[in-house]
Design an enzyme around this catalytic site. Structure first.
Site, mmCIF file in Angstrom:
data_model
loop_
_atom_site.group_PDB
_atom_site.id
_atom_site.type_symbol
_atom_site.label_atom_id
_atom_site.label_comp_id
_atom_site.label_asym_id
_atom_site.label_seq_id
_atom_site.Cartn_x
_atom_site.Cartn_y
_atom_site.Cartn_z
ATOM 1 N N SER A 119 61.717 84.649 133.865
ATOM 2 C CA SER A 119 60.667 84.094 132.809
ATOM 3 C C SER A 119 59.397 83.351 133.307
ATOM 4 C CB SER A 119 61.093 83.578 131.601
ATOM 5 O OG SER A 119 60.440 83.348 130.672
ATOM 6 N N HIS A 120 59.329 81.959 132.803
ATOM 7 C CA HIS A 120 58.280 81.157 133.191
ATOM 8 C C HIS A 120 58.693 80.432 134.377
ATOM 9 C CE1 HIS A 120 61.299 79.227 130.892
ATOM 10 N NE2 HIS A 120 60.718 77.988 131.573
ATOM 11 N N ASP A 283 53.396 84.236 129.810
ATOM 12 C CA ASP A 283 54.405 83.593 130.862
ATOM 13 C C ASP A 283 54.889 84.989 131.840
ATOM 14 O OD1 ASP A 283 56.355 84.968 129.358
ATOM 15 O OD2 ASP A 283 57.705 83.596 129.544
ATOM 16 N N ASP A 285 57.409 86.871 131.977
ATOM 17 C CA ASP A 285 57.783 88.155 131.698
ATOM 18 C C ASP A 285 57.073 88.599 130.387
ATOM 19 O OD1 ASP A 285 59.124 86.235 130.609
ATOM 20 O OD2 ASP A 285 60.722 87.208 129.738
ATOM 21 N N ASP A 287 56.862 87.195 127.509
ATOM 22 C CA ASP A 287 57.117 86.853 125.858
ATOM 23 C C ASP A 287 56.867 85.545 125.515
ATOM 24 O OD1 ASP A 287 58.968 85.214 127.762
ATOM 25 O OD2 ASP A 287 60.840 86.119 126.875
ATOM 26 N N ARG A 288 56.134 84.850 126.400
ATOM 27 C CA ARG A 288 55.764 83.557 125.755
ATOM 28 C C ARG A 288 54.077 83.641 125.608
ATOM 29 N NH1 ARG A 288 58.919 78.349 128.089
ATOM 30 N NH2 ARG A 288 60.802 79.332 127.849
ATOM 31 N N LYS A 383 60.501 87.847 121.585
ATOM 32 C CA LYS A 383 59.301 87.198 121.390
ATOM 33 C C LYS A 383 58.278 87.931 122.303
ATOM 34 C CE LYS A 383 60.311 83.361 124.761
ATOM 35 N NZ LYS A 383 61.849 83.271 125.115
HETATM 36 C C1 VG1 Z 1 64.132 77.836 127.018
HETATM 37 C C2 VG1 Z 1 63.698 77.494 125.544
HETATM 38 C C3 VG1 Z 1 64.010 78.376 124.403
HETATM 39 C C4 VG1 Z 1 63.781 79.865 125.133
HETATM 40 C C5 VG1 Z 1 64.444 80.030 126.239
HETATM 41 C C6 VG1 Z 1 64.132 81.668 126.831
HETATM 42 O O1 VG1 Z 1 65.562 77.506 126.757
HETATM 43 O O2 VG1 Z 1 63.799 76.214 125.161
HETATM 44 O O3 VG1 Z 1 63.329 78.070 123.471
HETATM 45 O O4 VG1 Z 1 64.321 80.715 124.192
HETATM 46 O O5 VG1 Z 1 63.699 79.297 127.316
HETATM 47 O O6 VG1 Z 1 62.769 81.768 127.015
HETATM 48 P P1 VG1 Z 1 66.507 76.219 127.436
HETATM 49 O O7 VG1 Z 1 67.796 76.454 126.821
HETATM 50 O O8 VG1 Z 1 66.025 75.918 128.702
HETATM 51 O O9 VG1 Z 1 65.541 75.009 126.387
HETATM 52 V V1 VG1 Z 1 62.033 82.781 128.422
HETATM 53 O O10 VG1 Z 1 60.426 82.925 128.054
HETATM 54 O O11 VG1 Z 1 62.520 81.451 129.385
HETATM 55 O O12 VG1 Z 1 63.007 83.957 128.356
HETATM 56 CO CO CO Z 2 59.749 84.569 128.949
#
Ligand code: VG1
Ligand code: CO
Length: 548
Positions: A119-120, A283, A285, A287-288, A383
């Protein structure tokens, strides 16, 4: 291709329990012999246990293009073929955004999919990699499934491989690998077709034609090609609307994290005289999303509320109204007030998109959001960053207002949830765990005590029972609910790859037109929260690494 199925002997790795969103580790951890293969075989074992014969089933594979994406894709092809899947749909170059994987699973009626992404988090050989299994509805596997995969990883003894196979993943088309049909698909088609079904592209085209200007920062990650196609080629936005459009293995050395810190270039552009009307970023991937106007930031909790407010009028897919709105527990309560005004249901779930899946499948809610820059709807089960951008474009085109005007009008009508998330990264994991445990012990004594000049109405460790399947998830974050409607939430991140990250969320509601100073309004809550937590004492820090 003729090749032999080989059973490769292996031993378990003890650290393969998926977190908030799949398994995330340093890339070098994934590159160790057997590491990725163990996890993939464990997922396949669970799939075969629950779905039986997979020889007529389809699996989708794609990732965000970060370092090791291509190698991982080849490995999964060899393993899926050895495990007897009927068909594999692989994004060209191994590329598919997370929401695109979800769209492909749903449209092609696949059994599920593997998403390669952290992801990010930054990418590169010394940064992060990740893998996640998505199920038939297109969404992240629920906890029961991720837990079953984890149990498999603890006892795995062998995995299946078709040796000597290399598929050209850069050319669209179909080949046979063993008994499995491997189809390389265009990464954009399914997703972009879906967007055309949901939004009024004529309206958006006219808006760009009338001189409206935007900048979309793809952060050298997966959304570049999607955004260039949709915004520039389909909707007629000026060439150059999408910046950092080419996906890179290391995202250009940056965090592909669309917030005010990591998308600082975009923020500067929007603040400059003569800058564009609208700014957005996604981000790693895809989704953000980050939504900004000229010198104006829309917080994700507000964004969800504002999309909910305008959805029916501005977006054709919601012509018949919304069934309900869902948000994760730490997300601000702004969307709840819109739901109430619309006379629809609102839901509060634990952090992580997997908890929205059942609500969406049962048509209990239509829009979902998280404070972590995640917004989406029932069109997929993830998302969706580009979707959120098109939703905002639709609102701007439909109302003819600026981002700031939309927000001001919203706060006038509904009041404002002043909100911040403070992240304290790279904490010592043991110290952080002890700190949370100490706070947890205090929970029963906190009710009706004074806090930041206010009274704590109730304190608990959030627990959620899914209204559809009755499954319960406990210890999802400690929350303080104050008498005036303010909230403080404490939880540890489930996506990090080193040490621990504490997330501290503070929220205060005021029906004041929304023009107050966020820092000032929240600082008493923040101070009291850190004291209660004994943050400095346990972890030796006081200042957050990132504030969003
Ligand atoms: C974080 C965010 C959460 C989100 C998750 C995956 O998780 O707070 O809201 O769903 O990342 O997003 P955590 O457990 O680190 O708080 V992504 O775009 O990283 O797949
Ligand atoms: Co992501």
């Amino acid at each position: 291709m003729e090749a032999q199925v080989k059973k490769v002997a292996t031993t378990p790795f003890k650290d393969q329990r998926p977190g908030t969103s799949g398994l995330r580790k340093k890339t070098r951890v994934f590159m160790q012999p057997h590491y990725l293969a163990n996890f993939v075989q464990s997922a396949f074992n669970v799939i075969r246990e629950t779905s039986g014969d997979v020889s007529n089933k389809t699996l989708v594979v794609g990732g965000d293009g970060r370092y090791y994406n291509r190698e991982a894709t080849q490995l999964i092809i060899c393993m899926a073929a050895a495990n007897g899947f009927g068909r594999l749909l692989v994004g060209r170059g191994g590329l598919l955004s997370t929401p695109a994987v979800s769209a492909v699973i749903r449209r092609r009626e696949a059994l599920g999919g593997l998403v390669l992404s952290a992801s990010h988090n930054p990418g590169g050989i010394d940064e992060d990699f990740g893998i996640k299994y998505n199920v038939r509805n297109g969404g992240p596997a629920p906890e029961s499934v991720t837990e079953a995969i984890y149990q498999q990883t603890l006892v795995i003894k062998e995995y299946l491989m078709l040796e000597g196979v290399k598929v050209d993943i850069d050319r669209e088309g179909s080949t046979k690998v063993g008994e499995t049909e491997v189809v390389i698909i265009d990464s954009l088609t399914d997703y972009c077709e879906l967007m055309e079904e949901l939004f009024d592209f004529n309206l958006l085209q006219k808006h760009f034609a009338s001189g409206f200007r935007m900048t979309f920062d793809a952060m050298h990650a997966i959304t570049g090609p999607y955004a260039v196609h949709l915004l520039e080629e389909r909707l007629g936005a000026a060439k150059g609307t999408v910046i950092k459009a080419v996906p890179l293995l290391d995202f250009g050395g940056h965090h592909p994290d669309p917030n005010l810190v990591h998308a600082a270039d975009l923020v500067t552009l929007l603040a400059a005289p003569g800058g564009p009307d609208f700014g957005a970023a996604c981000d790693g991937d895809g989704d953000r999303n980050l939504i900004i106007g000229r010198n104006f930031f829309v917080s994700p909790g507000d964004s969800l509320a504002m999309i909910a407010e305008h959805a029916q009028a501005a977006i054709p897919a919601f012509r018949n109204g919304l069934a309900g709105v869902a948000r994760s527990m730490p997300t601000s309560t702004a969307a709840d007030r819109v739901a109430q005004a619309l006379g629809i249901r609102s839901y509060e779930t634990p952090t992580g998109w997997k908890f929205f899946g059942n609500l969406l499948d049962a048509d209990l809610c239509t829009l979902c959001g998280e404070e972590s820059f995640g917004t989406g709807s029932n069109h997929v089960r993830e998302k969706d960053g580009v979707w959120a951008v098109l939703a905002w474009l639709s609102i701007l085109a439909h109302t003819g207002k600026s981002v700031e005007e939309v927000a001001h009008q919203h706060w006038q009508r509904f009041g404002r949830s002043y909100y911040q998330r403070h992240d304290f990264e790279a904490l010592d994991a043991d110290a952080a765990a002890k700190m949370i445990a100490a706070l947890r012990e205090k929970i029963p004594t906190l009710g009706k005590t004074q806090f930041a000049g206010n009274e704590i109405d109730s304190a608990d460790d959030f627990s959620y029972t899914d209204p559809v399947d009755g499954s319960t998830s406990t210890k999802q974050g400690i929350r303080l609910l104050l008498a005036d409607g303010s909230r403080v939430v404490f939880r540890l991140s489930g996506t990090g790859t080193s040490g621990a990250t504490l997330r501290l969320y503070v929220e205060r509601f005021r029906n004041d037109g929304g023009l107050g100073n966020v820092d000032e309004i929240l600082s008493p809550l923040l101070k009291a929260a850190k004291e209660l937590l004994r943050l400095k004492e346990f972890c030796g820090v006081d200042k957050a690494s990132v504030i969003t």
